[in-house]
Design a protein around this motif. Sequence first.
Motif, PDB file in Angstrom:
ATOM      1  N   MET A   1      -7.023   3.218  32.670  1.00 37.39           N
ATOM      2  CA  MET A   1      -6.988   1.987  31.902  1.00 37.39           C
ATOM      3  C   MET A   1      -5.578   1.400  31.980  1.00 37.39           C
ATOM      4  N   LYS A   2      -5.515   0.101  32.237  1.00 31.98           N
ATOM      5  CA  LYS A   2      -4.213  -0.519  32.471  1.00 31.98           C
ATOM      6  C   LYS A   2      -3.885  -1.488  31.332  1.00 31.98           C
ATOM      7  N   PHE A   3      -2.645  -1.443  30.893  1.00 37.07           N
ATOM      8  CA  PHE A   3      -2.200  -2.315  29.813  1.00 37.07           C
ATOM      9  C   PHE A   3      -0.945  -3.068  30.221  1.00 37.07           C
ATOM     10  N   GLU A   4      -0.760  -4.235  29.611  1.00 37.91           N
ATOM     11  CA  GLU A   4       0.542  -4.901  29.709  1.00 37.91           C
ATOM     12  C   GLU A   4       1.167  -4.864  28.322  1.00 37.91           C
ATOM     13  N   VAL A   5       2.473  -4.629  28.292  1.00 39.86           N
ATOM     14  CA  VAL A   5       3.201  -4.498  27.028  1.00 39.86           C
ATOM     15  C   VAL A   5       4.346  -5.514  27.024  1.00 39.86           C
ATOM     16  N   PHE A   6       4.463  -6.242  25.938  1.00 39.87           N
ATOM     17  CA  PHE A   6       5.548  -7.213  25.765  1.00 39.87           C
ATOM     18  C   PHE A   6       6.472  -6.704  24.677  1.00 39.87           C
ATOM     19  N   VAL A   7       7.755  -6.687  24.944  1.00 40.03           N
ATOM     20  CA  VAL A   7       8.737  -6.336  23.916  1.00 40.03           C
ATOM     21  C   VAL A   7       9.691  -7.513  23.787  1.00 40.03           C
ATOM     22  N   THR A   8       9.741  -8.103  22.606  1.00 41.10           N
ATOM     23  CA  THR A   8      10.572  -9.307  22.410  1.00 41.10           C
ATOM     24  C   THR A   8      11.498  -9.120  21.216  1.00 41.10           C
ATOM     25  N   LEU A   9      12.635  -9.769  21.262  1.00 41.58           N
ATOM     26  CA  LEU A   9      13.558  -9.712  20.135  1.00 41.58           C
ATOM     27  C   LEU A   9      12.955 -10.440  18.945  1.00 41.58           C
ATOM     28  N   LYS A  10      13.171  -9.895  17.740  1.00 41.80           N
ATOM     29  CA  LYS A  10      12.692 -10.581  16.542  1.00 41.80           C
ATOM     30  C   LYS A  10      13.428 -11.903  16.368  1.00 41.80           C
ATOM     31  N   ASN A  11      12.771 -12.847  15.697  1.00 37.19           N
ATOM     32  CA  ASN A  11      13.433 -14.107  15.373  1.00 37.19           C
ATOM     33  C   ASN A  11      14.703 -13.828  14.591  1.00 37.19           C
ATOM     34  N   GLY A  12      15.757 -14.535  14.935  1.00 36.09           N
ATOM     35  CA  GLY A  12      17.004 -14.369  14.195  1.00 36.09           C
ATOM     36  C   GLY A  12      17.944 -13.370  14.841  1.00 36.09           C
ATOM     37  N   VAL A  13      17.422 -12.522  15.715  1.00 38.78           N
ATOM     38  CA  VAL A  13      18.288 -11.567  16.409  1.00 38.78           C
ATOM     39  C   VAL A  13      18.942 -12.305  17.586  1.00 38.78           C
ATOM     40  N   LEU A  14      20.272 -12.232  17.650  1.00 42.28           N
ATOM     41  CA  LEU A  14      20.996 -12.926  18.722  1.00 42.28           C
ATOM     42  C   LEU A  14      20.575 -12.391  20.081  1.00 42.28           C
ATOM     43  N   ASP A  15      20.492 -13.279  21.060  1.00 45.65           N
ATOM     44  CA  ASP A  15      20.062 -12.885  22.395  1.00 45.65           C
ATOM     45  C   ASP A  15      21.084 -13.378  23.430  1.00 45.65           C
ATOM     46  N   PRO A  16      22.187 -12.654  23.599  1.00 45.72           N
ATOM     47  CA  PRO A  16      23.229 -13.113  24.521  1.00 45.72           C
ATOM     48  C   PRO A  16      22.738 -13.215  25.971  1.00 45.72           C
ATOM     49  N   GLN A  17      21.800 -12.346  26.342  1.00 47.23           N
ATOM     50  CA  GLN A  17      21.252 -12.378  27.701  1.00 47.23           C
ATOM     51  C   GLN A  17      20.474 -13.695  27.921  1.00 47.23           C
ATOM     52  N   GLY A  18      19.641 -14.051  26.944  1.00 49.32           N
ATOM     53  CA  GLY A  18      18.902 -15.313  27.025  1.00 49.32           C
ATOM     54  C   GLY A  18      19.846 -16.503  27.059  1.00 49.32           C
ATOM     55  N   LYS A  19      20.907 -16.421  26.251  1.00 48.58           N
ATOM     56  CA  LYS A  19      21.906 -17.504  26.192  1.00 48.58           C
ATOM     57  C   LYS A  19      22.600 -17.656  27.542  1.00 48.58           C
ATOM     58  N   ALA A  20      22.911 -16.534  28.182  1.00 51.07           N
ATOM     59  CA  ALA A  20      23.568 -16.570  29.495  1.00 51.07           C
ATOM     60  C   ALA A  20      22.656 -17.226  30.526  1.00 51.07           C
ATOM     61  N   VAL A  21      21.364 -16.894  30.467  1.00 45.74           N
ATOM     62  CA  VAL A  21      20.390 -17.503  31.384  1.00 45.74           C
ATOM     63  C   VAL A  21      20.332 -19.016  31.135  1.00 45.74           C
ATOM     64  N   GLU A  22      20.293 -19.387  29.862  1.00 46.47           N
ATOM     65  CA  GLU A  22      20.225 -20.809  29.499  1.00 46.47           C
ATOM     66  C   GLU A  22      21.449 -21.568  30.033  1.00 46.47           C
ATOM     67  N   ASN A  23      22.637 -20.984  29.865  1.00 51.99           N
ATOM     68  CA  ASN A  23      23.859 -21.620  30.368  1.00 51.99           C
ATOM     69  C   ASN A  23      23.829 -21.729  31.884  1.00 51.99           C
ATOM     70  N   ALA A  24      23.366 -20.677  32.546  1.00 60.26           N
ATOM     71  CA  ALA A  24      23.312 -20.684  34.008  1.00 60.26           C
ATOM     72  C   ALA A  24      22.355 -21.769  34.498  1.00 60.26           C
ATOM     73  N   LEU A  25      21.224 -21.937  33.794  1.00 58.12           N
ATOM     74  CA  LEU A  25      20.277 -22.996  34.163  1.00 58.12           C
ATOM     75  C   LEU A  25      20.925 -24.372  33.989  1.00 58.12           C
ATOM     76  N   GLY A  26      21.692 -24.530  32.899  1.00 54.96           N
ATOM     77  CA  GLY A  26      22.415 -25.793  32.675  1.00 54.96           C
ATOM     78  C   GLY A  26      23.376 -26.069  33.822  1.00 54.96           C
ATOM     79  N   ASN A  27      24.059 -25.026  34.280  1.00 55.47           N
ATOM     80  CA  ASN A  27      25.048 -25.182  35.356  1.00 55.47           C
ATOM     81  C   ASN A  27      24.434 -25.578  36.692  1.00 55.47           C
ATOM     82  N   ILE A  28      23.147 -25.277  36.895  1.00 56.96           N
ATOM     83  CA  ILE A  28      22.523 -25.676  38.161  1.00 56.96           C
ATOM     84  C   ILE A  28      21.618 -26.900  37.960  1.00 56.96           C
ATOM     85  N   GLY A  29      21.888 -27.645  36.896  1.00 55.00           N
ATOM     86  CA  GLY A  29      21.213 -28.933  36.719  1.00 55.00           C
ATOM     87  C   GLY A  29      19.922 -28.881  35.945  1.00 55.00           C
ATOM     88  N   LEU A  30      19.597 -27.720  35.381  1.00 53.49           N
ATOM     89  CA  LEU A  30      18.351 -27.618  34.610  1.00 53.49           C
ATOM     90  C   LEU A  30      18.648 -27.563  33.109  1.00 53.49           C
TER      91      LEU A  30
END
Lengths: 80, 80
Positions: A1-30
């Motif tokens: 039996m196969k499952f997919e599992v999602f693990v996400t940060l709770k609301n309010g928990v800072l996400d520096p990795q996500g922020k870095a991705v967001e900044n990088a997207l901004g830098n390439i015009g997105l």
Amino acid sequence: MKFEVFVTLKNGVLDPQGKAVENALGNIGLSSIKNVRQGKYFTIEVDEHNEEKAKTLVKSSCEKLLANETIENFKFNKIQ
Amino acid sequence: MKFEVFVTLKNGVLDPQGKAVENALGNIGLSSIKNVRQGKYFTIEVDEHNEEKAKTLVKSSCEKLLANETIENFKFNKIQ
């Protein structure tokens, strides 16, 4: 039996990795991409034919190892 | 508009991180969990009201930054 599992940060928990991705997207015009939050995604196979027992094992894996419930939420779905 | 993005390793690409998780689960008594593959999961917001344009931006983000298409696949869904 196969499952997919999602693990996400709770609301309010800072996400520096996500922020870095967001900044990088901004830098390439997105710059219209906002509020990037990064989580983990697992696919796992459970060697168990009883669906309820398999789900219990997946839940146990999340609680004991895959997610840190102080700062993360998890959910999972059967995919096969 | 909010999307979820999945980035997963292509079949056949070795996944040492997934293997480490699988071994760790075995060590804590969850040896019926097999074939763990770890991927990335993002939630992102797109500042764009036209759904087709928003999807183009998400696809572009995946191709340019979120996924390495040599070894990874990506897919995304609109969630809000």
